[in-house]
Design a protein around this motif. Structure first.
Motif, PDB file in Angstrom:
ATOM      1  N   SER A  89      -6.166  -7.647  17.696  1.00 29.55           N
ATOM      2  CA  SER A  89      -6.101  -7.164  16.314  1.00 29.55           C
ATOM      3  C   SER A  89      -7.488  -6.996  15.718  1.00 29.55           C
ATOM      4  CB  SER A  89      -5.270  -8.118  15.455  1.00 29.55           C
ATOM      5  OG  SER A  89      -5.977  -9.329  15.234  1.00 29.55           O
ATOM      6  N   ARG A  90      -8.435  -7.826  16.136  1.00 26.08           N
ATOM      7  CA  ARG A  90      -9.795  -7.726  15.600  1.00 26.08           C
ATOM      8  C   ARG A  90     -10.499  -6.465  16.094  1.00 26.08           C
ATOM      9  NH1 ARG A  90     -10.974 -10.180  11.470  1.00 26.08           N
ATOM     10  NH2 ARG A  90     -13.143 -10.380  12.058  1.00 26.08           N
ATOM     11  N   GLY A  91     -10.145  -6.017  17.288  1.00 24.97           N
ATOM     12  CA  GLY A  91     -10.828  -4.858  17.844  1.00 24.97           C
ATOM     13  C   GLY A  91     -10.133  -3.548  17.563  1.00 24.97           C
ATOM     14  N   SER A  92      -8.988  -3.603  16.955  1.00 22.22           N
ATOM     15  CA  SER A  92      -8.250  -2.364  16.709  1.00 22.22           C
ATOM     16  C   SER A  92      -8.183  -2.082  15.220  1.00 22.22           C
ATOM     17  CB  SER A  92      -6.831  -2.503  17.279  1.00 22.22           C
ATOM     18  OG  SER A  92      -6.090  -3.411  16.488  1.00 22.22           O
ATOM     19  N   GLY A  93      -7.423  -1.098  14.874  1.00 20.42           N
ATOM     20  CA  GLY A  93      -7.238  -0.755  13.467  1.00 20.42           C
ATOM     21  C   GLY A  93      -6.070  -1.513  12.858  1.00 20.42           C
ATOM     22  N   ALA A  94      -5.626  -2.590  13.538  1.00 22.47           N
ATOM     23  CA  ALA A  94      -4.454  -3.319  13.055  1.00 22.47           C
ATOM     24  C   ALA A  94      -4.670  -3.904  11.666  1.00 22.47           C
ATOM     25  CB  ALA A  94      -4.065  -4.423  14.040  1.00 22.47           C
ATOM     26  N   ILE A  95      -5.852  -4.438  11.415  1.00 21.62           N
ATOM     27  CA  ILE A  95      -6.112  -5.032  10.099  1.00 21.62           C
ATOM     28  C   ILE A  95      -6.040  -3.957   9.016  1.00 21.62           C
ATOM     29  CG2 ILE A  95      -7.821  -6.239   8.677  1.00 21.62           C
ATOM     30  CD1 ILE A  95      -6.537  -7.993  10.817  1.00 21.62           C
ATOM     31  N   ALA A  96      -6.652  -2.819   9.284  1.00 19.42           N
ATOM     32  CA  ALA A  96      -6.610  -1.722   8.311  1.00 19.42           C
ATOM     33  C   ALA A  96      -5.178  -1.239   8.113  1.00 19.42           C
ATOM     34  CB  ALA A  96      -7.509  -0.579   8.765  1.00 19.42           C
ATOM     35  N   GLU A  97      -4.416  -1.191   9.191  1.00 13.49           N
ATOM     36  CA  GLU A  97      -3.019  -0.758   9.101  1.00 13.49           C
ATOM     37  C   GLU A  97      -2.205  -1.763   8.288  1.00 13.49           C
ATOM     38  OE1 GLU A  97       0.698  -0.090  12.113  1.00 13.49           O
ATOM     39  OE2 GLU A  97      -1.300   0.380  12.865  1.00 13.49           O
ATOM     40  N   LEU A  98      -2.435  -3.047   8.534  1.00 12.25           N
ATOM     41  CA  LEU A  98      -1.735  -4.077   7.765  1.00 12.25           C
ATOM     42  C   LEU A  98      -2.129  -4.036   6.297  1.00 12.25           C
ATOM     43  CD1 LEU A  98      -1.855  -7.086  10.237  1.00 12.25           C
ATOM     44  CD2 LEU A  98       0.158  -5.754   9.568  1.00 12.25           C
ATOM     45  N   ARG A  99      -3.409  -3.812   6.019  1.00 10.84           N
ATOM     46  CA  ARG A  99      -3.877  -3.718   4.638  1.00 10.84           C
ATOM     47  C   ARG A  99      -3.209  -2.531   3.939  1.00 10.84           C
ATOM     48  NH1 ARG A  99      -5.232  -6.382   0.525  1.00 10.84           N
ATOM     49  NH2 ARG A  99      -6.578  -7.667   1.781  1.00 10.84           N
ATOM     50  N   SER A 100      -3.102  -1.428   4.661  1.00 13.84           N
ATOM     51  CA  SER A 100      -2.471  -0.239   4.103  1.00 13.84           C
ATOM     52  C   SER A 100      -0.997  -0.507   3.807  1.00 13.84           C
ATOM     53  CB  SER A 100      -2.627   0.927   5.083  1.00 13.84           C
ATOM     54  OG  SER A 100      -1.963   2.056   4.603  1.00 13.84           O
ATOM     55  N   GLU A 101      -0.318  -1.187   4.734  1.00 15.19           N
ATOM     56  CA  GLU A 101       1.095  -1.517   4.521  1.00 15.19           C
ATOM     57  C   GLU A 101       1.243  -2.472   3.338  1.00 15.19           C
ATOM     58  OE1 GLU A 101       5.216  -1.601   4.997  1.00 15.19           O
ATOM     59  OE2 GLU A 101       3.735  -0.218   5.796  1.00 15.19           O
ATOM     60  N   LEU A 102       0.360  -3.444   3.239  1.00 19.25           N
ATOM     61  CA  LEU A 102       0.384  -4.369   2.107  1.00 19.25           C
ATOM     62  C   LEU A 102       0.182  -3.610   0.797  1.00 19.25           C
ATOM     63  CD1 LEU A 102       0.473  -7.203   0.881  1.00 19.25           C
ATOM     64  CD2 LEU A 102      -1.991  -7.373   1.344  1.00 19.25           C
ATOM     65  N   ASP A 103      -0.759  -2.692   0.780  1.00 23.26           N
ATOM     66  CA  ASP A 103      -1.005  -1.894  -0.425  1.00 23.26           C
ATOM     67  C   ASP A 103       0.233  -1.085  -0.813  1.00 23.26           C
ATOM     68  OD1 ASP A 103      -3.555  -2.927  -0.606  1.00 23.26           O
ATOM     69  OD2 ASP A 103      -4.530  -1.165   0.284  1.00 23.26           O
ATOM     70  N   ARG A 104       0.922  -0.513   0.184  1.00 25.08           N
ATOM     71  CA  ARG A 104       2.158   0.246  -0.093  1.00 25.08           C
ATOM     72  C   ARG A 104       3.225  -0.685  -0.681  1.00 25.08           C
ATOM     73  NH1 ARG A 104       0.757   2.892   4.705  1.00 25.08           N
ATOM     74  NH2 ARG A 104       2.084   1.542   5.951  1.00 25.08           N
ATOM     75  N   CYS A 105       3.344  -1.877  -0.097  1.00 24.35           N
ATOM     76  CA  CYS A 105       4.343  -2.833  -0.600  1.00 24.35           C
ATOM     77  C   CYS A 105       4.018  -3.269  -2.023  1.00 24.35           C
ATOM     78  CB  CYS A 105       4.430  -4.048   0.321  1.00 24.35           C
ATOM     79  SG  CYS A 105       5.190  -3.685   1.919  1.00 24.35           S
ATOM     80  N   LEU A 106       2.754  -3.523  -2.288  1.00 26.05           N
ATOM     81  CA  LEU A 106       2.357  -3.920  -3.639  1.00 26.05           C
ATOM     82  C   LEU A 106       2.604  -2.800  -4.644  1.00 26.05           C
ATOM     83  CD1 LEU A 106      -0.917  -5.909  -2.872  1.00 26.05           C
ATOM     84  CD2 LEU A 106       1.302  -6.837  -3.583  1.00 26.05           C
ATOM     85  N   ALA A 107       2.383  -1.565  -4.229  1.00 32.23           N
ATOM     86  CA  ALA A 107       2.650  -0.423  -5.118  1.00 32.23           C
ATOM     87  C   ALA A 107       4.149  -0.317  -5.406  1.00 32.23           C
ATOM     88  CB  ALA A 107       2.126   0.867  -4.491  1.00 32.23           C
TER      89      ALA A 107
END
Length: 109
Positions: free
Chosen positions: A19-37
């Motif tokens: 997860s540290r070497g991939s875009g997983a963190i950015a993807e999770l952050r994006s999903e979190l942002d969608r959920c918060l919206a």
């Protein structure tokens, strides 16, 4: 930071390193942002519904609560004509309860 990563690496193993070497963190952050919206939208919708319900209650229900019990009783439908399929015992019990409530209200006035 780095300390948190050092703690999690042994705990989560390869999944953490991947997860540290991939875009997983950015993807999770994006999903979190969608959920918060979506949560913010739902909160706003809930607020609008509550405000509308309060307005309807104030406009329609509150005036009924201000009526004297005798007026409320007079607005209650009369018992149906004999032979109808209504429950006269329930109507009589309701009328008795309204009369008792009116007597109690009169005793407190």
């Amino acid at each position: 930071g780095a300390a948190a990563g050092a703690e999690r690496a042994p705990r989560f193993g390869e999944a953490w390193r991947a997860s540290r070497g991939s875009g997983a963190i950015a993807e999770l952050r994006s999903e979190l942002d969608r959920c918060l919206a979506r949560l913010a939208e739902a909160t706003a919708a809930n607020k609008a519904v509550l405000e509308r319900a309060a307005a309807v209650c104030a406009a329609e229900a509150a005036p009924l609560l201000e009526l004297p019990l005798s007026e409320v009783a007079s607005r209650m439908p009369a018992a149906p004509a004999e032979g109808a399929s209504a429950d006269p015992a329930s109507s009589a019990a309701l009328r008795a309860a309204l009369d008792a409530l009116a007597a109690h209200a009169d005793s407190r006035a």
